[in-house]
Design a protein around this motif. Structure first.
Motif, mmCIF file in Angstrom:
data_model
loop_
_atom_site.group_PDB
_atom_site.id
_atom_site.type_symbol
_atom_site.label_atom_id
_atom_site.label_comp_id
_atom_site.label_asym_id
_atom_site.label_seq_id
_atom_site.Cartn_x
_atom_site.Cartn_y
_atom_site.Cartn_z
ATOM 1 N N ASP A 174 -6.118 7.814 -8.247
ATOM 2 C CA ASP A 174 -5.755 7.034 -9.440
ATOM 3 C C ASP A 174 -4.255 7.094 -9.695
ATOM 4 O O ASP A 174 -3.625 6.064 -10.049
ATOM 5 C CB ASP A 174 -6.517 7.562 -10.654
ATOM 6 N N ARG A 175 -3.675 8.256 -9.520
ATOM 7 C CA ARG A 175 -2.222 8.366 -9.737
ATOM 8 C C ARG A 175 -1.462 7.567 -8.686
ATOM 9 O O ARG A 175 -0.431 6.938 -8.988
ATOM 10 C CB ARG A 175 -1.796 9.833 -9.710
ATOM 11 N N GLN A 178 -1.507 3.941 -9.629
ATOM 12 C CA GLN A 178 -0.506 3.657 -10.667
ATOM 13 C C GLN A 178 0.895 3.629 -10.047
ATOM 14 O O GLN A 178 1.732 2.778 -10.405
ATOM 15 C CB GLN A 178 -0.584 4.722 -11.744
ATOM 16 N N PHE A 179 1.126 4.546 -9.137
ATOM 17 C CA PHE A 179 2.403 4.578 -8.434
ATOM 18 C C PHE A 179 2.588 3.282 -7.640
ATOM 19 O O PHE A 179 3.697 2.712 -7.570
ATOM 20 C CB PHE A 179 2.413 5.790 -7.506
ATOM 21 N N GLU A 180 1.486 2.803 -7.027
ATOM 22 C CA GLU A 180 1.559 1.571 -6.239
ATOM 23 C C GLU A 180 1.924 0.377 -7.118
ATOM 24 O O GLU A 180 2.698 -0.511 -6.704
ATOM 25 C CB GLU A 180 0.220 1.334 -5.544
ATOM 26 N N SER A 181 1.358 0.319 -8.324
ATOM 27 C CA SER A 181 1.686 -0.800 -9.217
ATOM 28 C C SER A 181 3.166 -0.792 -9.589
ATOM 29 O O SER A 181 3.819 -1.845 -9.678
ATOM 30 C CB SER A 181 0.817 -0.728 -10.474
ATOM 31 N N VAL A 182 3.736 0.397 -9.782
ATOM 32 C CA VAL A 182 5.176 0.484 -10.066
ATOM 33 C C VAL A 182 5.980 0.038 -8.853
ATOM 34 O O VAL A 182 6.982 -0.697 -8.969
ATOM 35 C CB VAL A 182 5.541 1.917 -10.478
ATOM 36 N N SER A 381 5.468 14.007 -14.082
ATOM 37 C CA SER A 381 5.685 12.983 -15.112
ATOM 38 C C SER A 381 7.123 12.480 -15.115
ATOM 39 O O SER A 381 7.379 11.271 -15.244
ATOM 40 C CB SER A 381 5.321 13.560 -16.482
ATOM 41 N N GLU A 401 4.118 13.793 -6.299
ATOM 42 C CA GLU A 401 2.682 13.514 -6.369
ATOM 43 C C GLU A 401 1.911 14.400 -5.395
ATOM 44 O O GLU A 401 0.879 14.991 -5.738
ATOM 45 C CB GLU A 401 2.423 12.034 -6.044
#
Length: 442
Positions: A174-175, A178-182, A381, A401
């Motif tokens: 999941d993290r 989210q990293f991929e979307s950024v 974070s 990560e």
């Protein structure tokens, strides 16, 4: 038939009748579906594991190897009841087709009874040896039970480890997403490279591969547990609750192996005494009754029956064999004493090593949870926020990560290791030999 039925009524009635038939068929079909039994997802005798105590009880009650050895012990107890009994008497009945002429007349029938009497003390030793042999089998049962229980508990811990690892992998995935979307947003705006997106997609695919591997490991561990409890087993992910209990005080005298060695040493002493008594003679009593009828051949025959009483002695004469048995008994006693000394030394070393391992794992876990994980969380974070704003490079954020994920995996590994070490200490202390009788495990 249906064609004739419809022709008998006007069109309006036929339409209403058709609607009624369709509704009836639909209701019958729906009721049939509701009445069909649901196929159970698990077998009726499936073990549903909620705690370690469920596993302990399942091994004690359901393992067929334990049940077979318990039956052997029961048979040994039955044999020990008959040990040390007097030998069966010898009964002989003989007839004379051609009478034997004696001074008392013609001997036509002879009846003989013999009873051997062992040397005093032999029967008591035989009974005691049988009792010790049964006691050794009982200690072997406790030893086998503790090994199987520990194996089952470690298998459950292995399943628990795969479940927790899967949760960490899902959280890490999941993290990464989210990293991929950024990374996609930065690539679309021209601030990031396409290779960053590819690396993240590859990392996400690797986590899917890891989930498949963890599922395979869980299935193998579950199959191993079924082999130990000899019944189907179902363990929901995260259903097993660890019940912390204090570390027992260990001593080698509390182990079944020590008690079995002690019984073997006692048996060796009694065996040596039994060998010594083998050199003593056995006694025997006999009663002979001969039926004699009157005859005219001897001048003094009166036809009276004869009765004879006898005493017998069975004297062992094989001195060489006796000396060999005595030497063998002496060596067996020496072997048992050496084995007991070796077991005590080995147990002390294993207890110290396992206790030290338990303490070291707890120290590592405490350091990881109080020092490393807070730093990793803060770094994670800040790196993700910095990458989104462009102040942190892609590789630095990805490394943060992965570091956080590796530390989370290490935490799971240490926590499972602490539990395994704790149960190993229970095994060494002897608490798992009869776990149902141990209040700390209930």
């Amino acid at each position: 038939m249906a064609h004739l039925l419809f022709r008998r009524y006007p069109s309006g009635y036929r339409t209403a009748l058709l609607v009624l038939i369709v509704c009836s068929l639909a209701s019958v079909s729906a009721s049939g579906k509701q009445a069909s039994p649901r196929t159970p997802s698990t077998a009726p005798d499936t073990l549903i594991v909620h705690s370690m105590q469920d596993v302990i009880e399942a091994v004690e009650v359901g393992n067929r190897d334990i049940m077979a050895l318990a039956s052997i012990i029961e048979a040994s107890q039955e044999r020990s009841v008959s040990a040390g009994q007097l030998p069966d008497p010898t009964v002989m009945l003989g007839g004379s087709p051609f009478p034997i002429h004696t001074a008392r007349g013609e001997q036509i029938l002879q009846f003989r009874v013999e009873q051997m009497l062992p040397w005093p003390g032999k029967r008591e030793l035989q009974r005691e040896l049988a009792r010790l042999d049964t006691g050794m089998k009982a200690e072997n049962l406790r030893q086998m039970r503790s090994g199987l229980v520990l194996d089952a508990l470690q298998t459950v811990l292995a399943i628990q480890k795969t479940d927790r690892m899967k949760a960490e992998v899902v959280d890490f995935t999941d993290r990464l997403m989210q990293f991929e979307s950024v990374a996609l947003s930065r690539y679309e705006t021209g601030e990031g490279a396409q290779q960053a997106v590819w690396k993240l997609q590859l990392a996400i695919a690797q986590q899917d591969q890891m989930l498949l591997q963890l599922d395979a490991e869980r299935e193998m561990a579950l199959a191993r547990l079924q082999q130990l409890v000899h019944r189907p087993v179902s363990i929901l992910e995260g259903a097993v609750v660890f019940e912390s209990s204090p570390i027992p005080v260990g001593s080698p005298v509390d182990r079944a192996e020590y008690r079995a060695l002690q019984l073997a040493a006692d048996k060796a002493v009694l065996s040596a005494e039994m060998v010594r008594l083998q050199n003593r003679p056995d006694f025997g009593l006999s009663v002979n009754w001969m039926a004699i009828r009157e005859s005219d051949i001897p001048a003094s025959s009166d036809g009276r029956d004869a009765l004879g009483l006898g005493v017998m002695f069975r004297v062992p004469l094989g001195k060489t064999q006796q000396r060999a048995r005595e030497e063998e008994a002496r060596l067996n006693l020496e072997i048992q004493q050496i084995g007991m000394e070796g077991f005590i030394a080995s147990w002390d070393a294993m207890w110290s090593e396992q206790l030290s391992r338990y303490d070291r794992l707890n120290e590592q876990l405490d350091h990881l949870q109080n020092r490393l994980l807070p730093v990793a969380s803060s770094m994670l974070s800040s790196s993700l926020q910095g990458y989104g704003s462009g102040t942190t490079g892609f590789l630095d954020a990805l490394d943060a990560e992965r570091s956080a994920f590796e530390l989370s995996q290490k935490e799971v590994d240490l926590e499972i290791g602490v539990e395994m070490a704790r149960w190993a200490l229970y095994r060494l202390s002897g608490a798992l030999e009869s776990p149902s009788d141990n209040p700390n495990l209930n």
